[in-house]
Design an enzyme around this catalytic site. Sequence first.
Site, PDB file in Angstrom:
ATOM      1  N   ASP A  91     -57.220 -42.025 -74.236  1.00 36.77           N
ATOM      2  CA  ASP A  91     -56.608 -42.885 -75.247  1.00 36.77           C
ATOM      3  C   ASP A  91     -57.346 -42.650 -76.568  1.00 36.77           C
ATOM      4  O   ASP A  91     -58.378 -41.996 -76.611  1.00 36.77           O
ATOM      5  CB  ASP A  91     -56.643 -44.351 -74.821  1.00 36.77           C
ATOM      6  CG  ASP A  91     -58.045 -44.873 -74.598  1.00 36.77           C
ATOM      7  OD1 ASP A  91     -59.007 -44.192 -75.016  1.00 36.77           O
ATOM      8  OD2 ASP A  91     -58.197 -45.943 -74.005  1.00 36.77           O
ATOM      9  N   SER A  92     -56.807 -43.181 -77.648  1.00 41.13           N
ATOM     10  CA  SER A  92     -57.338 -42.844 -78.970  1.00 41.13           C
ATOM     11  C   SER A  92     -58.586 -43.621 -79.342  1.00 41.13           C
ATOM     12  O   SER A  92     -59.260 -43.302 -80.312  1.00 41.13           O
ATOM     13  CB  SER A  92     -56.272 -43.118 -80.024  1.00 41.13           C
ATOM     14  OG  SER A  92     -56.047 -44.515 -80.144  1.00 41.13           O
ATOM     15  N   GLY A  94     -58.170 -46.719 -80.188  1.00 38.97           N
ATOM     16  CA  GLY A  94     -57.613 -47.768 -81.032  1.00 38.97           C
ATOM     17  C   GLY A  94     -57.612 -49.139 -80.399  1.00 38.97           C
ATOM     18  O   GLY A  94     -58.033 -50.118 -81.020  1.00 38.97           O
ATOM     19  N   PHE A  95     -57.156 -49.225 -79.147  1.00 35.29           N
ATOM     20  CA  PHE A  95     -57.058 -50.538 -78.500  1.00 35.29           C
ATOM     21  C   PHE A  95     -58.428 -51.195 -78.412  1.00 35.29           C
ATOM     22  O   PHE A  95     -58.580 -52.382 -78.697  1.00 35.29           O
ATOM     23  CB  PHE A  95     -56.442 -50.400 -77.107  1.00 35.29           C
ATOM     24  CG  PHE A  95     -56.326 -51.709 -76.372  1.00 35.29           C
ATOM     25  CD1 PHE A  95     -55.283 -52.580 -76.634  1.00 35.29           C
ATOM     26  CD2 PHE A  95     -57.285 -52.092 -75.433  1.00 35.29           C
ATOM     27  CE1 PHE A  95     -55.185 -53.802 -75.975  1.00 35.29           C
ATOM     28  CE2 PHE A  95     -57.197 -53.298 -74.765  1.00 35.29           C
ATOM     29  CZ  PHE A  95     -56.136 -54.162 -75.042  1.00 35.29           C
ATOM     30  N   ASP A 145     -53.788 -45.413 -83.471  1.00 38.43           N
ATOM     31  CA  ASP A 145     -52.817 -46.383 -83.973  1.00 38.43           C
ATOM     32  C   ASP A 145     -53.469 -47.750 -84.077  1.00 38.43           C
ATOM     33  O   ASP A 145     -54.572 -47.957 -83.576  1.00 38.43           O
ATOM     34  CB  ASP A 145     -51.596 -46.454 -83.050  1.00 38.43           C
ATOM     35  CG  ASP A 145     -51.958 -47.011 -81.680  1.00 38.43           C
ATOM     36  OD1 ASP A 145     -53.088 -46.755 -81.220  1.00 38.43           O
ATOM     37  OD2 ASP A 145     -51.129 -47.707 -81.069  1.00 38.43           O
ATOM     38  N   GLN A 196     -45.080 -48.675 -82.024  1.00 37.85           N
ATOM     39  CA  GLN A 196     -45.566 -50.036 -82.226  1.00 37.85           C
ATOM     40  C   GLN A 196     -44.483 -50.866 -82.910  1.00 37.85           C
ATOM     41  O   GLN A 196     -43.422 -50.369 -83.248  1.00 37.85           O
ATOM     42  CB  GLN A 196     -46.848 -50.028 -83.053  1.00 37.85           C
ATOM     43  CG  GLN A 196     -48.065 -49.431 -82.346  1.00 37.85           C
ATOM     44  CD  GLN A 196     -48.643 -50.327 -81.262  1.00 37.85           C
ATOM     45  OE1 GLN A 196     -48.161 -51.435 -81.023  1.00 37.85           O
ATOM     46  NE2 GLN A 196     -49.689 -49.849 -80.600  1.00 37.85           N
ATOM     47  N   GLY A 223     -48.833 -51.598 -77.397  1.00 38.24           N
ATOM     48  CA  GLY A 223     -48.810 -52.962 -77.895  1.00 38.24           C
ATOM     49  C   GLY A 223     -48.044 -53.942 -77.039  1.00 38.24           C
ATOM     50  O   GLY A 223     -47.702 -55.038 -77.496  1.00 38.24           O
ATOM     51  N   ASP A 273     -50.240 -46.567 -66.804  1.00 34.62           N
ATOM     52  CA  ASP A 273     -51.658 -46.710 -66.470  1.00 34.62           C
ATOM     53  C   ASP A 273     -52.000 -48.189 -66.515  1.00 34.62           C
ATOM     54  O   ASP A 273     -51.348 -48.963 -67.215  1.00 34.62           O
ATOM     55  CB  ASP A 273     -52.549 -45.955 -67.461  1.00 34.62           C
ATOM     56  CG  ASP A 273     -52.799 -46.775 -68.732  1.00 34.62           C
ATOM     57  OD1 ASP A 273     -53.891 -47.358 -68.852  1.00 34.62           O
ATOM     58  OD2 ASP A 273     -51.889 -46.852 -69.579  1.00 34.62           O
ATOM     59  N   CYS A 311     -49.531 -48.787 -44.473  1.00 30.13           N
ATOM     60  CA  CYS A 311     -50.252 -47.833 -45.315  1.00 30.13           C
ATOM     61  C   CYS A 311     -51.032 -46.839 -44.457  1.00 30.13           C
ATOM     62  O   CYS A 311     -51.616 -47.210 -43.437  1.00 30.13           O
ATOM     63  CB  CYS A 311     -51.212 -48.594 -46.234  1.00 30.13           C
ATOM     64  SG  CYS A 311     -52.189 -47.541 -47.321  1.00 30.13           S
ATOM     65  N   CYS A 313     -53.475 -44.818 -45.897  1.00 31.64           N
ATOM     66  CA  CYS A 313     -54.610 -44.366 -46.705  1.00 31.64           C
ATOM     67  C   CYS A 313     -55.862 -44.255 -45.832  1.00 31.64           C
ATOM     68  O   CYS A 313     -55.917 -44.797 -44.721  1.00 31.64           O
ATOM     69  CB  CYS A 313     -54.852 -45.320 -47.876  1.00 31.64           C
ATOM     70  SG  CYS A 313     -55.716 -46.860 -47.460  1.00 31.64           S
ATOM     71  N   CYS A 316     -57.091 -47.762 -44.634  1.00 30.23           N
ATOM     72  CA  CYS A 316     -56.266 -48.451 -43.632  1.00 30.23           C
ATOM     73  C   CYS A 316     -56.311 -47.751 -42.275  1.00 30.23           C
ATOM     74  O   CYS A 316     -56.078 -48.390 -41.245  1.00 30.23           O
ATOM     75  CB  CYS A 316     -54.825 -48.564 -44.126  1.00 30.23           C
ATOM     76  SG  CYS A 316     -54.648 -49.786 -45.458  1.00 30.23           S
ATOM     77  N   HIS A 342     -57.951 -48.170 -51.603  1.00 30.98           N
ATOM     78  CA  HIS A 342     -56.662 -48.589 -51.047  1.00 30.98           C
ATOM     79  C   HIS A 342     -55.668 -48.921 -52.153  1.00 30.98           C
ATOM     80  O   HIS A 342     -54.508 -48.472 -52.131  1.00 30.98           O
ATOM     81  CB  HIS A 342     -56.811 -49.800 -50.133  1.00 30.98           C
ATOM     82  CG  HIS A 342     -55.487 -50.452 -49.845  1.00 30.98           C
ATOM     83  ND1 HIS A 342     -54.614 -49.960 -48.895  1.00 30.98           N
ATOM     84  CD2 HIS A 342     -54.853 -51.506 -50.433  1.00 30.98           C
ATOM     85  CE1 HIS A 342     -53.514 -50.699 -48.901  1.00 30.98           C
ATOM     86  NE2 HIS A 342     -53.635 -51.648 -49.818  1.00 30.98           N
TER      87      HIS A 342
END
Length: 378
Positions: A91-92, A94-95, A145, A196, A223, A273, A311, A313, A316, A342
Amino acid sequence: MKNWRLIRQEGTARRGEFTTPHGTVQTPAFMNVATCGAIKGAVSAYDLAQIKCQVQLCNTYHLHVRPGDELVRDMGGLQAFTGWKGPILTDSGGFQVFSLAGLRKITEKGVNFSSHVDGRKLFIGPEESMRIQSHLASTIAMAFDECVENPASYEYAKASCERTVRWLERCAAEMRRLRENPATLNREQLLFGINQGCTFDELRVENMKQIAAMDLDGYAIGGLAVGEPAEDMYHIIEAVEPHMPADRPRYLMGVGTPVNILEGVYRGVDLFDCVMPSRNARHGHIFTWQGHRNLFNQKYERDAAPLDEECDCPVCRRYSRAYIRHLFKSGEMLAMRLSVLHNLYFYNTLTERIRNSLEKGEFQSFYERYRQILDRRI
């Protein structure tokens, strides 16, 4: 420039294939969040292959502050540094910068802020964000951003959108310069722009049209999932989607619950994500195909069943609810590790099953069935 191809579409939902310099991503896909180069809960890059991860996501701000992006560059970039050889999105920053609130000041040039680690004064603008991400050598770099708080006034949101477009133009120019530099670790690094406009349809649509005209490698909706009702988020996706380039990947940032992902795919989103699966897992909150359960509940004290009987995995297949609950109660780190593994496997399998349903032309029935189940508290 085209890097995404449509395999099958049902309604607005898309089954596609995203080609990157570090491998091909089958979409829709969930990107596993490794903030500082590792997933919290003692999960390493080498674990990710076992849990169907396709893309690792790392945090530009945190890696810039510690250990420093130049160190990561000198170690060969994030793939060499972390051991994950597949695609990586950064990510940039920014957040994180904008979430510092009282610790930052926004100008046209960029943002001055204080490090949350040691208080030192730092600056990130579009060019700096691109250079940091270039040092990290990620597969996909996100444009810098402004992530505006919801709710915000229309006037502020409009001014912010306009500044974000100007910043995106600077990001694209700096990315072109870096791609031409022989010293750049990844000269094929991709650039995604971010839509945005808060919850204002008019601003969102106009902003999307402007950034779509820049012919970038992919487009994100940012956003959202910052406190607004889910229905507002879905409405914004529906407003923006018709204006997103059909031959580029579409990414809904920071989303979300299993049902949010299902609803996002339904509305034409390809990439997601969220820290939720790993964060919730570290507190004993387990996602399953029957709904979500809290392992701290007394009823699991003597429960010999796996976390999810549907599941397969690695967790499990080997461990019981009773044992993992005991580990949590005893403060053992293994409890977090097993639960995170999991939950991430569940999220990666969810998008895999969505892809399979799209290939078979059965997504509508899959959507109708699981949107009723996945938010259920067991």
